[in-house]
Design a protein around this motif. Structure first.
Motif, PDB file in Angstrom:
ATOM      1  N   ILE A  17     -16.347 -36.486 -39.278  1.00 26.31           N
ATOM      2  CA  ILE A  17     -16.806 -35.415 -40.166  1.00 26.31           C
ATOM      3  C   ILE A  17     -18.324 -35.486 -40.190  1.00 26.31           C
ATOM      4  CG2 ILE A  17     -16.735 -34.452 -42.485  1.00 26.31           C
ATOM      5  CD1 ILE A  17     -14.055 -35.801 -42.890  1.00 26.31           C
ATOM      6  N   GLN A  18     -18.953 -34.497 -39.644  1.00 24.17           N
ATOM      7  CA  GLN A  18     -20.407 -34.479 -39.506  1.00 24.17           C
ATOM      8  C   GLN A  18     -20.998 -33.559 -40.569  1.00 24.17           C
ATOM      9  OE1 GLN A  18     -21.932 -34.192 -35.418  1.00 24.17           O
ATOM     10  NE2 GLN A  18     -23.329 -32.608 -36.125  1.00 24.17           N
ATOM     11  N   ASP A  19     -21.790 -34.129 -41.487  1.00 18.60           N
ATOM     12  CA  ASP A  19     -22.374 -33.322 -42.553  1.00 18.60           C
ATOM     13  C   ASP A  19     -23.887 -33.487 -42.548  1.00 18.60           C
ATOM     14  OD1 ASP A  19     -22.802 -35.828 -43.563  1.00 18.60           O
ATOM     15  OD2 ASP A  19     -21.803 -35.496 -45.485  1.00 18.60           O
ATOM     16  N   SER A  24     -22.171 -31.786 -48.300  1.00 17.85           N
ATOM     17  CA  SER A  24     -21.567 -33.107 -48.150  1.00 17.85           C
ATOM     18  C   SER A  24     -20.141 -32.976 -47.620  1.00 17.85           C
ATOM     19  CB  SER A  24     -21.561 -33.837 -49.493  1.00 17.85           C
ATOM     20  OG  SER A  24     -20.869 -35.067 -49.379  1.00 17.85           O
ATOM     21  N   GLY A  25     -19.787 -33.864 -46.706  1.00 19.36           N
ATOM     22  CA  GLY A  25     -18.440 -33.867 -46.152  1.00 19.36           C
ATOM     23  C   GLY A  25     -17.506 -34.830 -46.842  1.00 19.36           C
ATOM     24  N   ARG A  26     -17.950 -35.455 -47.954  1.00 20.53           N
ATOM     25  CA  ARG A  26     -17.092 -36.451 -48.607  1.00 20.53           C
ATOM     26  C   ARG A  26     -15.879 -35.815 -49.261  1.00 20.53           C
ATOM     27  NH1 ARG A  26     -20.712 -39.334 -50.309  1.00 20.53           N
ATOM     28  NH2 ARG A  26     -20.461 -40.988 -48.763  1.00 20.53           N
ATOM     29  N   HIS A  27     -16.005 -34.584 -49.773  1.00 20.19           N
ATOM     30  CA  HIS A  27     -14.840 -33.925 -50.360  1.00 20.19           C
ATOM     31  C   HIS A  27     -13.750 -33.705 -49.304  1.00 20.19           C
ATOM     32  CE1 HIS A  27     -17.941 -33.047 -53.358  1.00 20.19           C
ATOM     33  NE2 HIS A  27     -16.946 -32.934 -54.230  1.00 20.19           N
ATOM     34  N   LEU A  28     -14.149 -33.287 -48.124  1.00 19.75           N
ATOM     35  CA  LEU A  28     -13.168 -33.119 -47.051  1.00 19.75           C
ATOM     36  C   LEU A  28     -12.617 -34.463 -46.615  1.00 19.75           C
ATOM     37  CD1 LEU A  28     -11.738 -31.207 -45.102  1.00 19.75           C
ATOM     38  CD2 LEU A  28     -13.699 -31.387 -43.573  1.00 19.75           C
ATOM     39  N   PHE A 166     -11.697 -35.358 -32.476  1.00 19.74           N
ATOM     40  CA  PHE A 166     -12.047 -34.189 -33.280  1.00 19.74           C
ATOM     41  C   PHE A 166     -13.416 -34.418 -33.901  1.00 19.74           C
ATOM     42  CE2 PHE A 166      -7.436 -33.985 -33.235  1.00 19.74           C
ATOM     43  CZ  PHE A 166      -7.181 -32.631 -33.077  1.00 19.74           C
ATOM     44  N   VAL A 167     -14.227 -33.377 -33.905  1.00 18.58           N
ATOM     45  CA  VAL A 167     -15.504 -33.372 -34.624  1.00 18.58           C
ATOM     46  C   VAL A 167     -15.506 -32.160 -35.541  1.00 18.58           C
ATOM     47  CG1 VAL A 167     -18.015 -33.244 -34.468  1.00 18.58           C
ATOM     48  CG2 VAL A 167     -16.727 -34.516 -32.735  1.00 18.58           C
ATOM     49  N   ILE A 168     -15.620 -32.414 -36.852  1.00 17.41           N
ATOM     50  CA  ILE A 168     -15.664 -31.345 -37.844  1.00 17.41           C
ATOM     51  C   ILE A 168     -17.071 -31.312 -38.424  1.00 17.41           C
ATOM     52  CG2 ILE A 168     -14.650 -30.392 -39.938  1.00 17.41           C
ATOM     53  CD1 ILE A 168     -12.171 -32.023 -39.414  1.00 17.41           C
ATOM     54  N   THR A 169     -17.821 -30.295 -38.099  1.00 10.93           N
ATOM     55  CA  THR A 169     -19.168 -30.119 -38.631  1.00 10.93           C
ATOM     56  C   THR A 169     -19.099 -29.150 -39.800  1.00 10.93           C
ATOM     57  OG1 THR A 169     -20.097 -30.465 -36.423  1.00 10.93           O
ATOM     58  CG2 THR A 169     -21.541 -29.490 -38.090  1.00 10.93           C
ATOM     59  N   VAL A 170     -19.470 -29.626 -40.987  1.00 13.68           N
ATOM     60  CA  VAL A 170     -19.352 -28.811 -42.192  1.00 13.68           C
ATOM     61  C   VAL A 170     -20.730 -28.279 -42.583  1.00 13.68           C
ATOM     62  CG1 VAL A 170     -17.291 -29.939 -43.056  1.00 13.68           C
ATOM     63  CG2 VAL A 170     -19.510 -30.902 -43.614  1.00 13.68           C
ATOM     64  N   ALA A 171     -20.728 -27.056 -43.115  1.00 16.82           N
ATOM     65  CA  ALA A 171     -21.953 -26.394 -43.560  1.00 16.82           C
ATOM     66  C   ALA A 171     -21.600 -25.495 -44.734  1.00 16.82           C
ATOM     67  CB  ALA A 171     -22.574 -25.577 -42.422  1.00 16.82           C
ATOM     68  N   PRO A 172     -22.560 -25.178 -45.602  1.00 11.53           N
ATOM     69  CA  PRO A 172     -22.252 -24.306 -46.748  1.00 11.53           C
ATOM     70  C   PRO A 172     -21.891 -22.900 -46.311  1.00 11.53           C
ATOM     71  CG  PRO A 172     -24.614 -24.721 -46.581  1.00 11.53           C
ATOM     72  CD  PRO A 172     -23.961 -25.626 -45.596  1.00 11.53           C
ATOM     73  N   GLY A 173     -20.978 -22.280 -47.076  1.00 16.30           N
ATOM     74  CA  GLY A 173     -20.578 -20.906 -46.792  1.00 16.30           C
ATOM     75  C   GLY A 173     -21.407 -19.908 -47.562  1.00 16.30           C
ATOM     76  N   THR A 174     -21.002 -18.656 -47.499  1.00 12.12           N
ATOM     77  CA  THR A 174     -21.734 -17.598 -48.188  1.00 12.12           C
ATOM     78  C   THR A 174     -21.520 -17.643 -49.691  1.00 12.12           C
ATOM     79  OG1 THR A 174     -19.876 -16.092 -47.769  1.00 12.12           O
ATOM     80  CG2 THR A 174     -21.696 -16.084 -46.167  1.00 12.12           C
ATOM     81  N   LYS A 175     -20.372 -18.166 -50.134  1.00 13.57           N
ATOM     82  CA  LYS A 175     -20.077 -18.297 -51.554  1.00 13.57           C
ATOM     83  C   LYS A 175     -20.221 -19.753 -51.983  1.00 13.57           C
ATOM     84  CE  LYS A 175     -16.873 -14.365 -51.580  1.00 13.57           C
ATOM     85  NZ  LYS A 175     -15.491 -13.912 -51.904  1.00 13.57           N
ATOM     86  N   ALA A 176     -20.370 -19.948 -53.296  1.00 17.90           N
ATOM     87  CA  ALA A 176     -20.643 -21.288 -53.805  1.00 17.90           C
ATOM     88  C   ALA A 176     -19.494 -22.252 -53.583  1.00 17.90           C
ATOM     89  CB  ALA A 176     -20.980 -21.205 -55.296  1.00 17.90           C
TER      90      ALA A 176
END
Length: 296
Positions: A17-19, A24-28, A166-176
């Protein structure tokens, strides 16, 4: 693809999980821990970034008997006499022994929170070697690691992610309450699959996959590119009118032989020249042996 990972239908190997500081990717990560516990799997978590209390916060208390936390948060460098887990223990032998201490018969899932802390104190080749040995050793079923990509050089991140299934790169979305996951899957045959998904994590760490993100900028650029005519501002004309095209089709090209030209070349008409050779007395020419004068 994210739902399959959470359900356990497509797990195993090494998942990263790449954050970054943006999201932050800790929730995922805790969602994946919860999902593994719900599947009756044993989960070992090495805590470097947060304490045990913070990691367990929000997880189901009824499933904690299969959750084994190894506290590396209090003494990560092993300065005390008896550290719970220190960074110098991050090797295949010590990790395999750590996992096998439990009474579970099935291979467990190893969670590293986080790989960034280890990479700051252990060389990247040594970290990659340990992960590769764990993947092949059979002591663990799967390895899940959280990696803060903005803390390392691009080559270090690329080396670790190259080992991942697997590589999951997380980023903020348009909504909060939304985020975007860019998922890359590498199969054993070398085939690479990529997918982008919008997801949200609830307070109980259940994940809801919303949709595939829509990129209006990409669509708009494609439309503009299709509408632009590259020949609009040229100083010469690339197109032919009907009259010019008809004249071009009637034009006889110099390298194309017409029927009349072929006939003239094959059949010589009157007045055409010929070369006649009459040998004189000094020519020693033998009809039976034409090569007699070559002295062979």
């Amino acid at each position: 693809m994210l739902s399959e990972l959470l359900q356990g239908t497509d797990t195993g190997g090494f998942l990263v999980i790449q954050d970054s500081c943006r999201y932050s990717g800790r929730h995922l990560l805790k969602s994946l821990i919860n999902s593994a516990l719900n599947r009756d799997e044993a989960v070992h978590v090495i805590c470097f970034d947060v304490s045990e209390e913070e990691l367990k916060d929000g997880l189901s208390t009824s499933l904690t008997q299969r959750l084994h936390l190894h506290n590396a948060y209090m003494d990560p460098l092993g300065w005390s006499d008896h550290p719970t887990f220190a960074v110098h223990q991050f090797n295949a032998v010590d990790l395999a022994h750590l996992v096998k201490q439990t009474s579970h018969t099935k291979p467990a899932t190893l969670v590293i929170d986080s790989l960034s802390w280890i990479l700051r104190h252990v060389s990247p080749p040594a970290v990659c070697k340990t992960i590769q040995q764990l993947k092949k050793g059979g002591a663990v079923r799967a390895i899940i690691g959280l990696l803060h990509a903005d803390m390392h050089q691009r080559g270090t991140v690329g080396s670790v992610c190259h080992l991942a299934t697997f590589v999951i790169t997380v980023a903020p979305g348009t909504k909060a309450d939304e985020a975007v996951a860019k998922i890359t899957k590498r199969s054993k045959s070398g085939k690479v699959l990529q997918n982008d998904e919008i997801f949200s994590v609830k307070e109980d760490f259940t994940v809801t996959v919303l949709s595939t993100p829509y990129n209006p900028e990409h669509k708009q650029s494609d439309t503009i590119e299709q509408q632009v005519d590259p020949t609009a501002n040229l100083t010469f004309n690339l197109r032919l009118s009907d009259a010019e095209r008809e004249a071009k089709e009637k034009l006889a090209l110099p390298f194309v032989f017409s029927k009349e030209k072929k006939t003239a070349l094959i059949h010589s008409g009157p007045g055409s020249g010929r070369i006649l050779y009459e040998p004189d007395a000094s020519d020693d020419y033998d009809q039976e042996d034409p090569d007699d004068d070559l002295d062979i």
